[in-house]
Design an enzyme around this catalytic site. Structure first.
Site, PDB file in Angstrom:
ATOM      1  N   LYS A   1      34.275   5.594  40.662  1.00  0.00           N
ATOM      2  CA  LYS A   1      33.164   5.975  39.783  1.00  0.00           C
ATOM      3  C   LYS A   1      32.509   7.292  40.167  1.00  0.00           C
ATOM      4  O   LYS A   1      31.988   7.986  39.296  1.00  0.00           O
ATOM      5  CB  LYS A   1      32.122   4.848  39.733  1.00  0.00           C
ATOM      6  CG  LYS A   1      32.692   3.486  39.306  1.00  0.00           C
ATOM      7  CD  LYS A   1      33.384   3.520  37.955  1.00  0.00           C
ATOM      8  CE  LYS A   1      34.196   2.258  37.693  1.00  0.00           C
ATOM      9  NZ  LYS A   1      35.041   2.339  36.490  1.00  0.00           N
TER      10      LYS A   1
ATOM     11  N   GLU B   1      22.083   6.209  40.774  1.00  0.00           N
ATOM     12  CA  GLU B   1      21.790   6.823  39.470  1.00  0.00           C
ATOM     13  C   GLU B   1      20.363   6.468  39.099  1.00  0.00           C
ATOM     14  O   GLU B   1      19.865   5.412  39.512  1.00  0.00           O
ATOM     15  CB  GLU B   1      22.690   6.228  38.376  1.00  0.00           C
ATOM     16  CG  GLU B   1      24.092   6.752  38.323  1.00  0.00           C
ATOM     17  CD  GLU B   1      24.907   6.082  37.214  1.00  0.00           C
ATOM     18  OE1 GLU B   1      24.364   5.229  36.475  1.00  0.00           O
ATOM     19  OE2 GLU B   1      26.092   6.411  37.109  1.00  0.00           O
TER      20      GLU B   1
ATOM     21  N   ARG C   1      42.096   1.178  29.178  1.00  0.00           N
ATOM     22  CA  ARG C   1      42.914   0.110  28.600  1.00  0.00           C
ATOM     23  C   ARG C   1      42.543  -0.051  27.127  1.00  0.00           C
ATOM     24  O   ARG C   1      41.562   0.525  26.667  1.00  0.00           O
ATOM     25  CB  ARG C   1      42.609  -1.213  29.312  1.00  0.00           C
ATOM     26  CG  ARG C   1      41.129  -1.568  29.187  1.00  0.00           C
ATOM     27  CD  ARG C   1      40.776  -2.966  29.658  1.00  0.00           C
ATOM     28  NE  ARG C   1      39.443  -3.323  29.258  1.00  0.00           N
ATOM     29  CZ  ARG C   1      38.332  -3.112  29.971  1.00  0.00           C
ATOM     30  NH1 ARG C   1      38.418  -2.542  31.149  1.00  0.00           N
ATOM     31  NH2 ARG C   1      37.160  -3.472  29.504  1.00  0.00           N
TER      32      ARG C   1
END
Ligand code: MV4
Length: 498
Positions: free
Chosen positions: A112, A196, A287
């Site tokens: 990430k 974050e 995906r």
């Protein structure tokens, strides 16, 4: 083509392959012997016991079946091995085509903080925060102060909300950092944590993207997925009800830049948080997603067909300006859970399955009557999708379709979904990721369907018993004079016929 998956997505992929004349090979665990995906495929192979680690996650078994059956391609579906870079690589190394993105793109988005670095470099807006893992709780505190409170600590190897920790003041950061790192180590084998700024009550908007091997990338508009419970989506729609045409174009372009930044190929979804009129990159799912049918309904595209075409080297079927947007679509996830009992997983045997139909209604399912619903896999039984010329029409169709749907033998999420579709904030498009927390009344078990049925049966039984008792009393009463007469005959007293 080998379908390395089960349930509704295996059935969906097999349908797509069949239309292109591709021979399909299913695999199944001991729990899935009689599953529809096994019946739909041209061939099917047993791969082991019910636990996924011994079947649908067993890379060696899957590759062995693929080789023996002569597969030239492997479709991973979603979940299981679909986002493992090592699996994509192993399939390619075995000389077969992985129907999905390159391993390098899966890995770049799986990390990430690397994803955040790449997005920032590509000009995709990200939430303020750090772009590399935090080395110490002191560094975490500094980074948190810089991002601005409240903040959220996330696992670099995480995603989908696992291991998230919200922190509201500087003096809580140290403890939260240590706990988050421990959790991340246990869950992902990687203790890396980043920070974050935490956005309150954001909307979750995700963009479907598609890329071919020739450098073409398009988006197929967005899906609104704000109605979730503990990071499990209940209902999705496309397009988002509150995005204007200008915002739609901007978020779509940002998603295309995100895909280009990792040299993406195939179907992918770029997730954004939408907050105060701005959107921020959250993560990319490499995906085909559960909710892809709402995108198919508004664009007319068959995304599984697109996956096969791209995998075989063909160009994308449409250019960006040719991708249409027609009407509105909603998907309800029908899961084997008891929504009025804290979403307790429900088990049982499917005794009745009555499916809705009609114009604009679609069922993507993976169950049949007689199917045993256990606890080995995720609880998704199927997806009910409704399309209409606008949102109100799609909602009306969905309400009708849910009323027609009957699944007997196992509790499902359907009654809760029917309530959501009738709730004023939902109808007005007032959605956020806190929607279900803000609407506790939807979970009040005044008279859930199963309880109502139980009460009806109980009332009928009581009434039956009451009538029988009344009949017994009447017969006894009517028989009394005869008994006196019989006695009088026996004992020779006054014989008065009753
Ligand atoms: C966030 C957030 C607020 N601020 N990040 C949860 C799932 C995972 N993909 C990321 N998640 C969130 N990340 C910042 N900086 C709120 C959530 C979040 C959420 C996101 C999407 C859909 C539902 C959610 C429910 C709770 C929290």
């Amino acid at each position: 083509m080998l379908v390395a998956n089960r349930g509704e997505i295996a059935a969906r992929v097999i349908r797509g392959a069949r239309e292109l004349g591709i021979r399909t090979i299913a695999v199944f665990s001991e729990a899935d012997r009689t599953s529809p995906h096994v019946l739909h495929a041209d061939e099917a192979y047993a791969i082991g016991p019910a636990p996924a680690s011994e079947s649908y996650l067993a890379v060696d078994k899957l590759l062995d079946v693929a080789r023996r059956a002569g597969a030239v391609a492997v479709h991973p579906g979603y979940g299981f091995l679909s986002e493992r870079g090592d699996f994509a690589e192993a399939v390619e190394q075995a000389g077969m085509t992985f129907v999905g993105p390159p391993a390098a793109a899966i890995r770049a988005m799986g990390d990430k903080t690397e994803a955040r670095r790449r997005m920032r470099a590509a000009g995709v807006p990200v939430v303020p925060g750090t772009d590399s893992p935090l080395a110490s709780s002191q560094e975490a505190e500094e980074a948190a102060c810089e991002a601005g409170f409240p903040v959220v600590l996330k696992a670099s190897a995480g995603g989908g909300g696992k291991g998230m920790r919200v922190v509201r003041t500087a003096n809580e950061v140290g403890d939260a950092f240590a706990a988050a790192a421990r959790e991340a180590q246990a869950a992902f084998g990687d203790a890396s944590i980043y920070v974050e700024r935490f956005l309150e009550r954001p909307r979750h908007i995700e963009v479907q993207v598609f890329a071919d091997r020739r450098g073409n990338v398009v988006h197929l508009f967005e899906r609104e997925c704000s109605i979730q419970r503990r990071h499990q989506k209940l209902l999705e729609e496309a397009p988002s009800p509150l995005l204007g045409p200008g915002e739609r174009e901007r978020i779509g372009e940002a998603a295309v830049r995100a895909a280009r930044a990792v040299e993406y190929v195939g179907a992918g979804t770029v997730e954004f948080l939408y907050h105060g009129g701005e959107f921020f990159f959250l993560e990319m799912n490499t995906r085909l997603q559960v909710e892809h049918p709402v995108t198919e309904m508004i664009t007319g595209a068959d995304l599984v067909e697109w996956q096969f075409r791209v995998a075989s080297g063909e160009p994308l079927p449409l250019r960006q300006e040719e991708v249409p947007l027609h009407g509105h679509a909603i998907e309800c996830r029908i899961t084997s859970e008891s929504p009025f009992e804290g979403f307790l997983p429900a088990t049982g045997v499917v005794r009745e399955l009555t499916l809705p139909g009609g114009p604009g209604v679609r069922w993507d399912g993976g169950i049949a009557v007689g199917a045993e619903i256990g606890l080995h896999y995720d609880p998704l039984l199927g997806k009910l999708v409704a399309h209409g010329r606008d949102r109100a029409a799609a909602v009306r169709r969905m309400i009708g379709a849910l009323a027609e749907l009957r699944i007997g033998g196992v509790s499902t999420s359907a009654p809760l979904l029917a309530r959501v579709l009738d709730e004023p904030d939902f109808l007005a498009g007032r959605l956020s990721t806190s929607y279900l927390d803000d609407h506790a009344e939807l979970f009040e078990d005044d008279l859930s369907e199963s309880r109502r049925d139980a009460l009806l049966v109980a009332a009928a039984l009581l009434e039956h018993r009451r009538r029988r008792e009344r009949r017994v009393r009447r017969i006894t009463r009517e028989a009394r004079p005869f008994a006196a007469w019989r006695r009088s005959l026996l004992f020779g007293t006054a014989p008065a016929t009753p």
